[in-house]
Design a protein around this motif. Structure first.
Motif, PDB file in Angstrom:
ATOM      1  N   GLY A 198       0.814  -1.209   0.000  1.00  0.00           N
ATOM      2  CA  GLY A 198       0.000   0.000   0.000  1.00  0.00           C
ATOM      3  C   GLY A 198       0.844   1.254   0.000  1.00  0.00           C
ATOM      4  N   LYS A 199       2.079   1.121   0.493  1.00  0.00           N
ATOM      5  CA  LYS A 199       3.022   2.236   0.434  1.00  0.00           C
ATOM      6  C   LYS A 199       3.592   2.351  -0.975  1.00  0.00           C
ATOM      7  CE  LYS A 199       4.658   2.025   5.235  1.00  0.00           C
ATOM      8  NZ  LYS A 199       5.859   1.859   6.099  1.00  0.00           N
ATOM      9  N   GLY A 200       4.145   3.519  -1.312  1.00  0.00           N
ATOM     10  CA  GLY A 200       4.754   3.689  -2.616  1.00  0.00           C
ATOM     11  C   GLY A 200       5.109   5.122  -2.891  1.00  0.00           C
ATOM     12  N   ALA A 201       5.753   5.332  -4.030  1.00  0.00           N
ATOM     13  CA  ALA A 201       6.259   6.658  -4.380  1.00  0.00           C
ATOM     14  C   ALA A 201       5.254   7.439  -5.213  1.00  0.00           C
ATOM     15  CB  ALA A 201       7.579   6.521  -5.120  1.00  0.00           C
ATOM     16  N   ASN A 205      -0.042   8.350   0.821  1.00  0.00           N
ATOM     17  CA  ASN A 205      -0.528   9.139   1.955  1.00  0.00           C
ATOM     18  C   ASN A 205      -1.919   8.715   2.403  1.00  0.00           C
ATOM     19  OD1 ASN A 205       1.721  10.883   2.481  1.00  0.00           O
ATOM     20  ND2 ASN A 205       1.267  11.916   0.560  1.00  0.00           N
ATOM     21  N   PHE A 206      -2.729   8.214   1.489  1.00  0.00           N
ATOM     22  CA  PHE A 206      -4.031   7.691   1.884  1.00  0.00           C
ATOM     23  C   PHE A 206      -3.864   6.383   2.650  1.00  0.00           C
ATOM     24  CE2 PHE A 206      -5.069  10.747  -1.310  1.00  0.00           C
ATOM     25  CZ  PHE A 206      -6.287  11.259  -0.905  1.00  0.00           C
ATOM     26  N   TYR A 207      -2.992   5.519   2.151  1.00  0.00           N
ATOM     27  CA  TYR A 207      -2.746   4.260   2.859  1.00  0.00           C
ATOM     28  C   TYR A 207      -2.241   4.518   4.273  1.00  0.00           C
ATOM     29  CZ  TYR A 207      -0.803  -0.293   4.028  1.00  0.00           C
ATOM     30  OH  TYR A 207      -0.510  -1.477   4.658  1.00  0.00           O
ATOM     31  N   MET A 208      -1.348   5.502   4.415  1.00  0.00           N
ATOM     32  CA  MET A 208      -0.823   5.810   5.751  1.00  0.00           C
ATOM     33  C   MET A 208      -1.894   6.388   6.671  1.00  0.00           C
ATOM     34  SD  MET A 208       2.150   4.647   5.511  1.00  0.00           S
ATOM     35  CE  MET A 208       2.798   5.167   7.104  1.00  0.00           C
ATOM     36  N   PRO A 254      -7.961   2.022   2.273  1.00  0.00           N
ATOM     37  CA  PRO A 254      -7.557   1.040   1.267  1.00  0.00           C
ATOM     38  C   PRO A 254      -7.244   1.728  -0.065  1.00  0.00           C
ATOM     39  CG  PRO A 254      -9.518   0.301   2.423  1.00  0.00           C
ATOM     40  CD  PRO A 254      -9.302   1.734   2.825  1.00  0.00           C
ATOM     41  N   VAL A 255      -6.264   1.195  -0.781  1.00  0.00           N
ATOM     42  CA  VAL A 255      -5.813   1.856  -2.009  1.00  0.00           C
ATOM     43  C   VAL A 255      -5.623   0.847  -3.140  1.00  0.00           C
ATOM     44  CG1 VAL A 255      -4.647   3.731  -0.777  1.00  0.00           C
ATOM     45  CG2 VAL A 255      -3.357   1.659  -1.373  1.00  0.00           C
ATOM     46  N   LEU A 256      -5.655   1.378  -4.362  1.00  0.00           N
ATOM     47  CA  LEU A 256      -5.161   0.697  -5.551  1.00  0.00           C
ATOM     48  C   LEU A 256      -4.286   1.680  -6.308  1.00  0.00           C
ATOM     49  CD1 LEU A 256      -8.290  -1.230  -6.925  1.00  0.00           C
ATOM     50  CD2 LEU A 256      -6.359  -2.161  -5.618  1.00  0.00           C
ATOM     51  N   PHE A 257      -3.252   1.178  -6.955  1.00  0.00           N
ATOM     52  CA  PHE A 257      -2.302   2.018  -7.674  1.00  0.00           C
ATOM     53  C   PHE A 257      -2.030   1.399  -9.040  1.00  0.00           C
ATOM     54  CE2 PHE A 257       2.491   2.879  -8.133  1.00  0.00           C
ATOM     55  CZ  PHE A 257       2.281   4.022  -8.876  1.00  0.00           C
ATOM     56  N   PHE A 258      -2.407   2.136 -10.109  1.00  0.00           N
ATOM     57  CA  PHE A 258      -2.193   1.682 -11.483  1.00  0.00           C
ATOM     58  C   PHE A 258      -0.919   2.314 -12.039  1.00  0.00           C
ATOM     59  CE2 PHE A 258      -6.684   0.442 -13.170  1.00  0.00           C
ATOM     60  CZ  PHE A 258      -6.879  -0.362 -12.072  1.00  0.00           C
ATOM     61  N   HIS A 259      -0.072   1.485 -12.667  1.00  0.00           N
ATOM     62  CA  HIS A 259       1.218   1.966 -13.173  1.00  0.00           C
ATOM     63  C   HIS A 259       1.684   1.024 -14.275  1.00  0.00           C
ATOM     64  CE1 HIS A 259       5.522   2.980 -13.179  1.00  0.00           C
ATOM     65  NE2 HIS A 259       5.247   4.042 -12.425  1.00  0.00           N
ATOM     66  N   THR A 260       2.014   1.564 -15.443  1.00  0.00           N
ATOM     67  CA  THR A 260       2.470   0.707 -16.547  1.00  0.00           C
ATOM     68  C   THR A 260       3.978   0.517 -16.576  1.00  0.00           C
ATOM     69  OG1 THR A 260       2.296   2.631 -18.033  1.00  0.00           O
ATOM     70  CG2 THR A 260       0.494   1.041 -18.075  1.00  0.00           C
ATOM     71  N   GLY A 261       4.693   1.093 -15.612  1.00  0.00           N
ATOM     72  CA  GLY A 261       6.122   0.797 -15.483  1.00  0.00           C
ATOM     73  C   GLY A 261       7.036   1.876 -16.030  1.00  0.00           C
ATOM     74  N   GLY A 262       8.304   1.745 -15.676  1.00  0.00           N
ATOM     75  CA  GLY A 262       9.304   2.716 -16.117  1.00  0.00           C
ATOM     76  C   GLY A 262       9.686   2.536 -17.579  1.00  0.00           C
ATOM     77  N   HIS A 263      10.368   3.544 -18.121  1.00  0.00           N
ATOM     78  CA  HIS A 263      10.834   3.490 -19.509  1.00  0.00           C
ATOM     79  C   HIS A 263      11.970   4.490 -19.673  1.00  0.00           C
ATOM     80  CE1 HIS A 263       8.337   7.104 -19.872  1.00  0.00           C
ATOM     81  NE2 HIS A 263       7.299   6.383 -19.467  1.00  0.00           N
ATOM     82  N   TYR A 286      -9.687  -2.161   5.875  1.00  0.00           N
ATOM     83  CA  TYR A 286      -8.272  -1.778   5.720  1.00  0.00           C
ATOM     84  C   TYR A 286      -7.346  -2.797   6.373  1.00  0.00           C
ATOM     85  CZ  TYR A 286      -4.009   0.973   6.632  1.00  0.00           C
ATOM     86  OH  TYR A 286      -2.709   1.401   6.726  1.00  0.00           O
ATOM     87  N   VAL A 287      -6.256  -3.096   5.692  1.00  0.00           N
ATOM     88  CA  VAL A 287      -5.197  -3.958   6.241  1.00  0.00           C
ATOM     89  C   VAL A 287      -3.912  -3.145   6.297  1.00  0.00           C
ATOM     90  CG1 VAL A 287      -3.862  -6.059   5.931  1.00  0.00           C
ATOM     91  CG2 VAL A 287      -6.289  -6.027   5.311  1.00  0.00           C
ATOM     92  N   GLY A 288      -3.387  -2.945   7.480  1.00  0.00           N
ATOM     93  CA  GLY A 288      -2.160  -2.183   7.646  1.00  0.00           C
ATOM     94  C   GLY A 288      -0.923  -3.010   7.349  1.00  0.00           C
ATOM     95  N   GLU A 289       0.203  -2.327   7.387  1.00  0.00           N
ATOM     96  CA  GLU A 289       1.466  -2.984   7.088  1.00  0.00           C
ATOM     97  C   GLU A 289       1.786  -4.002   8.169  1.00  0.00           C
ATOM     98  OE1 GLU A 289       5.821  -1.475   5.570  1.00  0.00           O
ATOM     99  OE2 GLU A 289       4.893  -0.442   7.256  1.00  0.00           O
ATOM    100  N   LYS A 290       2.233  -5.178   7.760  1.00  0.00           N
ATOM    101  CA  LYS A 290       2.563  -6.235   8.706  1.00  0.00           C
ATOM    102  C   LYS A 290       4.042  -6.224   9.048  1.00  0.00           C
ATOM    103  CE  LYS A 290      -1.178  -9.178   7.005  1.00  0.00           C
ATOM    104  NZ  LYS A 290      -1.526 -10.466   6.378  1.00  0.00           N
TER     105      LYS A 290
END
Length: 308
Positions: A240-243, A248-251, A255-264, A304-308
């Motif tokens: 749920g954490k990330g750059a 900030n919502f997860y923290m 609950p969150v979802l994050f869509f990303h097609t990757g670096g290039h 919500y599920v927090g960091e384990k």
């Protein structure tokens, strides 16, 4: 319709009629990215003219869709922040509400800022050069507007409200989402989940799209069960954490979802231009997103599920 546009649509594997009638659609996505990633906006830098122009553009689109402002009569949430030697840097979030009269709200977000001409990055990037940021993150803003159009079309039929947020200052430390979660305009404990789209315009069929936050709610495995989108491969990541702004919502226990097609190779370079966008694939990614949003709405609450 001009012949050149028709040829572009056919080359992308869809008819002109399909492109005009569907939401999300690749033509609209490309048009949004063409504008936001044009040299005219000079990379949408924070505390630069192009960044302010981009914020006004998003607000206009929200207003055209009939979405309501949530900060009084304003679509803007202004704030300032410090970064290294730079103090009181001004920025703003752009927010709009689709009010379905529900008790809970889904937040859909994407940051609209990019590096601009790199003046606030202390020499990390070539100062004075325009960094257009087509994928990062004009693509996400295009997705935000397409999802807004889709759910406006279904206004009053959904069991959740929708809050659409275009965040400022993301490239300088997730500043817009940091400010919003510290100064929410709607209660965070009434947020069903937050979907963040950051760099969704350069789909690689070998990799597929990554979807983060899979471990942030107990119900996500059931929501994702059997979900498929023709032509779009995806994989999940529990974090749920990330750059990006979902962090900030997860923290704050959302609950969150994050869509990303990757670096290039064009990441954070002046070469991240609109002509490299995979607009038809982005439309497919947004269709996948709609499936997941709709399935998540069959649950009255996500736990919500927090960091384990």
């Amino acid at each position: 319709m001009k012949k050149s546009l028709l040829l572009m649509l056919l080359a992308g594997g869809m008819s002109a009629a399909y492109a005009q009638d569907t939401i999300p659609n690749a033509v609209s996505i490309q048009q949004t990215v063409n504008y936001l990633a044009s040299d005219k906006l000079k990379g949408r830098g924070t505390d630069e003219k192009g960044g302010r122009t981009a914020s006004r553009y998003v607000a206009r689109q929200f207003k055209k869709l009939g979405l309501k402002p949530v900060n009084g009569n304003s679509y803007f949430q202004d704030f300032t922040f410090d970064r290294n030697a730079h103090k009181n840097i001004p920025s703003r979030n752009v927010l709009a509400l689709l009010d379905n009269g529900a008790a809970r709200t889904i937040i859909i977000g994407a940051h609209y800022d990019h590096l601009g001409t790199a003046g606030l990055f202390d020499g990390k990037y070539p100062i004075g050069q325009i960094h257009n940021g087509a994928d990062d993150n004009a693509s996400g803003v295009a997705g935000l507007l397409e999802l807004a159009r889709h759910y406006v079309k279904n206004a009053g039929k959904e069991p959740f409200n929708f809050l659409f947020i275009a965040f400022g200052g993301e490239e300088l430390g997730l500043q817009g989402s940091k400010y919003y979660t510290a100064h929410p305009l709607m209660p965070l404990d009434k947020v069903h989940f937050m979907l963040n789209m950051d760099m969704i315009g350069r789909y690689n069929p070998e990799r597929g799209i990554g979807i983060g936050g899979f471990g942030s709610a107990q119900e996500w495995p059931e929501v994702f069960k059997d979900v498929q989108q023709p032509g779009i491969k995806y994989f999940t990541d529990a974090a749920g954490k990330g750059a990006s702004d979902h962090h900030n919502f997860y923290m704050n226990k959302v609950p969150v979802l994050f869509f990303h097609t990757g670096g290039h190779d064009d990441y954070h370079k002046p070469t991240d231009d609109a002509n490299k966008l995979q607009a038809a694939a982005e439309a497919g990614i947004l269709q996948l997103g709609i499936q997941l949003i709709n399935r998540a709405m069959t649950f009255g609450e996500l736990h919500y599920v927090g960091e384990k």
